[in-house]
Design a protein around this motif. Structure first.
Motif, PDB file in Angstrom:
ATOM      1  N   GLN A 172      -0.616   8.648  -6.364  1.00 43.50           N
ATOM      2  CA  GLN A 172       0.373   8.904  -7.414  1.00 43.50           C
ATOM      3  C   GLN A 172       1.296   7.692  -7.551  1.00 43.50           C
ATOM      4  O   GLN A 172       1.351   6.817  -6.679  1.00 43.50           O
ATOM      5  CB  GLN A 172       1.199  10.151  -7.061  1.00 43.50           C
ATOM      6  CG  GLN A 172       0.397  11.429  -6.970  1.00 43.50           C
ATOM      7  CD  GLN A 172      -0.003  11.976  -8.317  1.00 43.50           C
ATOM      8  OE1 GLN A 172       0.421  11.469  -9.371  1.00 43.50           O
ATOM      9  NE2 GLN A 172      -0.830  13.014  -8.307  1.00 43.50           N
ATOM     10  N   ILE A 173       2.022   7.660  -8.646  1.00 43.34           N
ATOM     11  CA  ILE A 173       2.975   6.585  -8.874  1.00 43.34           C
ATOM     12  C   ILE A 173       4.033   6.605  -7.767  1.00 43.34           C
ATOM     13  O   ILE A 173       4.625   7.646  -7.472  1.00 43.34           O
ATOM     14  CB  ILE A 173       3.642   6.737 -10.255  1.00 43.34           C
ATOM     15  CG1 ILE A 173       2.599   6.624 -11.356  1.00 43.34           C
ATOM     16  CG2 ILE A 173       4.734   5.696 -10.449  1.00 43.34           C
ATOM     17  CD1 ILE A 173       3.156   6.883 -12.748  1.00 43.34           C
ATOM     18  N   GLY A 174       4.243   5.462  -7.135  1.00 42.98           N
ATOM     19  CA  GLY A 174       5.251   5.344  -6.092  1.00 42.98           C
ATOM     20  C   GLY A 174       4.755   5.608  -4.692  1.00 42.98           C
ATOM     21  O   GLY A 174       5.527   5.452  -3.734  1.00 42.98           O
ATOM     22  N   ASP A 175       3.478   6.003  -4.537  1.00 47.47           N
ATOM     23  CA  ASP A 175       2.948   6.195  -3.181  1.00 47.47           C
ATOM     24  C   ASP A 175       2.898   4.863  -2.439  1.00 47.47           C
ATOM     25  O   ASP A 175       2.633   3.811  -3.030  1.00 47.47           O
ATOM     26  CB  ASP A 175       1.545   6.799  -3.238  1.00 47.47           C
ATOM     27  CG  ASP A 175       1.561   8.265  -3.619  1.00 47.47           C
ATOM     28  OD1 ASP A 175       2.652   8.856  -3.630  1.00 47.47           O
ATOM     29  OD2 ASP A 175       0.484   8.816  -3.919  1.00 47.47           O
ATOM     30  N   SER A 176       3.119   4.903  -1.126  1.00 39.35           N
ATOM     31  CA  SER A 176       3.029   3.694  -0.308  1.00 39.35           C
ATOM     32  C   SER A 176       1.570   3.465   0.069  1.00 39.35           C
ATOM     33  O   SER A 176       0.937   4.318   0.703  1.00 39.35           O
ATOM     34  CB  SER A 176       3.885   3.847   0.950  1.00 39.35           C
ATOM     35  OG  SER A 176       3.754   2.734   1.792  1.00 39.35           O
ATOM     36  N   LEU A 177       1.052   2.292  -0.316  1.00 41.05           N
ATOM     37  CA  LEU A 177      -0.344   1.957  -0.035  1.00 41.05           C
ATOM     38  C   LEU A 177      -0.484   1.035   1.167  1.00 41.05           C
ATOM     39  O   LEU A 177      -1.449   1.139   1.921  1.00 41.05           O
ATOM     40  CB  LEU A 177      -0.985   1.303  -1.260  1.00 41.05           C
ATOM     41  CG  LEU A 177      -0.926   2.100  -2.561  1.00 41.05           C
ATOM     42  CD1 LEU A 177      -1.660   1.347  -3.668  1.00 41.05           C
ATOM     43  CD2 LEU A 177      -1.500   3.485  -2.373  1.00 41.05           C
ATOM     44  N   ALA A 178       0.455   0.110   1.341  1.00 38.87           N
ATOM     45  CA  ALA A 178       0.357  -0.841   2.445  1.00 38.87           C
ATOM     46  C   ALA A 178       1.667  -1.611   2.548  1.00 38.87           C
ATOM     47  O   ALA A 178       2.475  -1.640   1.612  1.00 38.87           O
ATOM     48  CB  ALA A 178      -0.797  -1.814   2.237  1.00 38.87           C
ATOM     49  N   ARG A 179       1.864  -2.220   3.714  1.00 43.19           N
ATOM     50  CA  ARG A 179       2.969  -3.158   3.917  1.00 43.19           C
ATOM     51  C   ARG A 179       2.391  -4.550   4.063  1.00 43.19           C
ATOM     52  O   ARG A 179       1.466  -4.774   4.857  1.00 43.19           O
ATOM     53  CB  ARG A 179       3.786  -2.781   5.154  1.00 43.19           C
ATOM     54  CG  ARG A 179       4.656  -1.553   4.982  1.00 43.19           C
ATOM     55  CD  ARG A 179       5.383  -1.199   6.253  1.00 43.19           C
ATOM     56  NE  ARG A 179       6.123  -2.342   6.760  1.00 43.19           N
ATOM     57  CZ  ARG A 179       6.217  -2.649   8.049  1.00 43.19           C
ATOM     58  NH1 ARG A 179       5.569  -1.919   8.955  1.00 43.19           N
ATOM     59  NH2 ARG A 179       6.917  -3.706   8.442  1.00 43.19           N
ATOM     60  N   LEU A 180       2.969  -5.503   3.329  1.00 42.13           N
ATOM     61  CA  LEU A 180       2.478  -6.880   3.302  1.00 42.13           C
ATOM     62  C   LEU A 180       3.617  -7.832   3.641  1.00 42.13           C
ATOM     63  O   LEU A 180       4.793  -7.522   3.417  1.00 42.13           O
ATOM     64  CB  LEU A 180       1.925  -7.229   1.912  1.00 42.13           C
ATOM     65  CG  LEU A 180       1.027  -6.209   1.218  1.00 42.13           C
ATOM     66  CD1 LEU A 180       0.715  -6.671  -0.200  1.00 42.13           C
ATOM     67  CD2 LEU A 180      -0.250  -6.000   2.013  1.00 42.13           C
ATOM     68  N   PHE A 181       3.268  -9.006   4.162  1.00 36.97           N
ATOM     69  CA  PHE A 181       4.273 -10.065   4.301  1.00 36.97           C
ATOM     70  C   PHE A 181       3.624 -11.412   4.014  1.00 36.97           C
ATOM     71  O   PHE A 181       2.421 -11.598   4.172  1.00 36.97           O
ATOM     72  CB  PHE A 181       4.954 -10.047   5.678  1.00 36.97           C
ATOM     73  CG  PHE A 181       4.067 -10.418   6.834  1.00 36.97           C
ATOM     74  CD1 PHE A 181       3.770 -11.749   7.118  1.00 36.97           C
ATOM     75  CD2 PHE A 181       3.551  -9.437   7.658  1.00 36.97           C
ATOM     76  CE1 PHE A 181       2.969 -12.084   8.196  1.00 36.97           C
ATOM     77  CE2 PHE A 181       2.750  -9.768   8.741  1.00 36.97           C
ATOM     78  CZ  PHE A 181       2.459 -11.092   9.004  1.00 36.97           C
ATOM     79  N   ALA A 182       4.480 -12.350   3.566  1.00 39.19           N
ATOM     80  CA  ALA A 182       4.016 -13.680   3.175  1.00 39.19           C
ATOM     81  C   ALA A 182       3.784 -14.532   4.421  1.00 39.19           C
ATOM     82  O   ALA A 182       4.469 -14.388   5.442  1.00 39.19           O
ATOM     83  CB  ALA A 182       5.034 -14.345   2.255  1.00 39.19           C
ATOM     84  N   THR A 183       2.819 -15.452   4.306  1.00 35.45           N
ATOM     85  CA  THR A 183       2.483 -16.349   5.423  1.00 35.45           C
ATOM     86  C   THR A 183       2.761 -17.819   5.097  1.00 35.45           C
ATOM     87  O   THR A 183       2.455 -18.682   5.917  1.00 35.45           O
ATOM     88  CB  THR A 183       1.003 -16.194   5.799  1.00 35.45           C
ATOM     89  OG1 THR A 183       0.187 -16.452   4.644  1.00 35.45           O
ATOM     90  CG2 THR A 183       0.713 -14.793   6.321  1.00 35.45           C
ATOM     91  N   ASP A 184       3.327 -18.098   3.932  1.00 36.27           N
ATOM     92  CA  ASP A 184       3.594 -19.499   3.597  1.00 36.27           C
ATOM     93  C   ASP A 184       4.825 -20.035   4.314  1.00 36.27           C
ATOM     94  O   ASP A 184       4.978 -21.242   4.489  1.00 36.27           O
ATOM     95  CB  ASP A 184       3.753 -19.670   2.088  1.00 36.27           C
ATOM     96  CG  ASP A 184       4.907 -18.850   1.545  1.00 36.27           C
ATOM     97  OD1 ASP A 184       5.301 -17.868   2.204  1.00 36.27           O
ATOM     98  OD2 ASP A 184       5.406 -19.176   0.456  1.00 36.27           O
TER      99      ASP A 184
END
Length: 411
Positions: free
Chosen positions: A206-218
């Motif tokens: 559904q709209i707004g569901d949490s799918l994953a947590r990401l972070f930048a590596t640059d």
């Protein structure tokens, strides 16, 4: 009548004992040894000294902190539907590049909405063309047959305006349908890694569901607490720059991983806006570019790692090094002049460390400083030099300064 013999013996025994005691005491006094008087001498105490020479010191500021990603976000869908495709590395710890497709949601319902919106636009355009033709025909007929002033309704002006408004609405609906269709594909906003995965293929979201947590590596950031009094050791004028970083400053991070010490080179890029009111510390932000690439020491700088930091400081000239314990609580030291007389002198301390003290002013090159031997010093008293340690070299050198940021070095 005559006393019994036993009564006489009782009286005589104490007299004899007393006489013997008096005779013994007189013999001890008469034969006592003669005491020779000793002359008390007031000799100068022996002291141990060092000879100091000025040095050029590069004071580095030490701190510590936890590695944080430059960017971190939670991936959420803006449309509802079933997940039909995922990036092959969409797993905890997986890497991805900026712009790569991470998750695709079934787009068929949204493709249908786009087609319906395009059909509505076609109908609205046809209606606009029809009303334009009607308005043109009404204008011609009125010019040929009509008399007086024409009305807007007779000229089909409201009908044409309505058709054009419906065309704009249909075009807006098409743009919205295409926007919703584009949101079926979730692309990586930056190059990074997956911290946590919370969805899988075939799952309806559904709209707004949490799918994953990401972070930048640059890039990675480390918040480094520094006492306010140590900011003067930074290689720029912190005050004149308005409390900001006027130029980037190098910082070396280090940590123990797998039983070995590893290091990463970074830079101080900014300072936070306020001083922590509970600790009195200001946090500097260190940035490390490409923390997961091999050129950063061969070992990745993992997010969440606790690291030690050594911030590059400015050079301090004409400073003197003294051992710990030379100064008293009043920051006074004992100095010997050329006549071997003691002088109590107050010194200006630049920095205190675990094993040494750096003096900013109060000493001159070649002076001898007492390091032991005078428990109760008196100004001007005469002393004798027992031993002089080797001189501290006067050649310029760069010394790394040990400082605990939370304790705060005295200046």
């Amino acid at each position: 009548m005559k006393k019994p013999p036993t009564q006489s013996i009782k009286i005589a025994i104490p007299i004899v004992v007393l006489s013997c005691g008096i005779a013994g005491a007189w013999a001890l006094v008469a034969n006592r040894p003669e005491l020779e008087p000793k002359v008390r001498t007031n000799e100068a105490p022996w002291v141990e000294t060092i000879t100091v020479q000025p040095q050029t010191l590069k004071i580095n500021i030490r701190s510590q902190g936890i590695v944080k990603p430059r960017e971190e976000l939670t991936l959420v869908p803006e449309v509802a539907g079933k997940i039909v495709r995922m990036h092959p590395n969409f797993v905890p710890g997986g890497f991805f590049e900026a712009g790569e497709l991470l998750i695709a949601i079934d787009p068929r319902d949204y493709d249908h909405a786009v087609a319906a919106a395009e059909a509505a636009i076609a109908e609205a355009r046809r209606q606009v063309l029809f009303e334009e033709a009607q308005a043109e025909q009404a204008q011609e007929e009125w010019q040929a047959l009509g008399e007086g002033q024409s009305t807007p309704l007779a000229m089909h002006e409201p009908q044409l305006a309505e058709a054009r408004a419906k065309l704009k609405s249909a075009e807006s609906e098409l743009a919205n349908a295409k926007l919703r269709r584009s949101r079926c594909d979730l692309f990586a906003p930056f190059a990074g890694r997956v911290v946590e995965k919370q969805a899988g293929i075939g799952q309806y979201v559904q709209i707004g569901d949490s799918l994953a947590r990401l972070f930048a590596t640059d890039a990675a950031d480390v918040r480094l607490p520094v006492p306010a009094e140590q900011l003067g050791f930074l290689p720029f004028d912190f005050v004149s720059s308005g409390g900001g970083i006027s130029r980037e400053t190098g910082v070396m991070l280090s940590a123990d991983i797998a039983g070995a010490r590893h290091r990463w080179q970074g830079r101080i890029v900014r300072a936070e806006a306020v001083v922590d009111e509970t600790t009195g510390l200001l946090h500097l932000i260190a940035e490390i570019r490409n923390p997961y690439q091999s050129e950063q020491g061969g070992v990745p700088l993992l997010a969440g790692l606790f690291v030690q930091a050594e911030i590059e400081g400015r050079e301090q000239r004409e400073v003197f090094e003294l051992p710990v314990g030379v100064l008293n609580s009043m920051q006074e030291a004992l100095v010997i002049d050329g006549d071997l007389r003691l002088h109590i002198r107050r010194l200006d301390v630049l920095r205190r460390e675990a094993d040494r003290i750096w003096i900013e002013s109060g000493l001159t090159a070649g002076e001898r400083v007492v390091i032991s031997g005078v428990p109760v010093p008196v100004e001007g008293m005469k002393v004798r030099v027992q031993k002089t340690t080797p001189e501290i070299s006067a050649d310029d050198h760069v010394a790394d300064a040990d400082a605990d940021a939370d304790a705060g070095a005295a200046r």
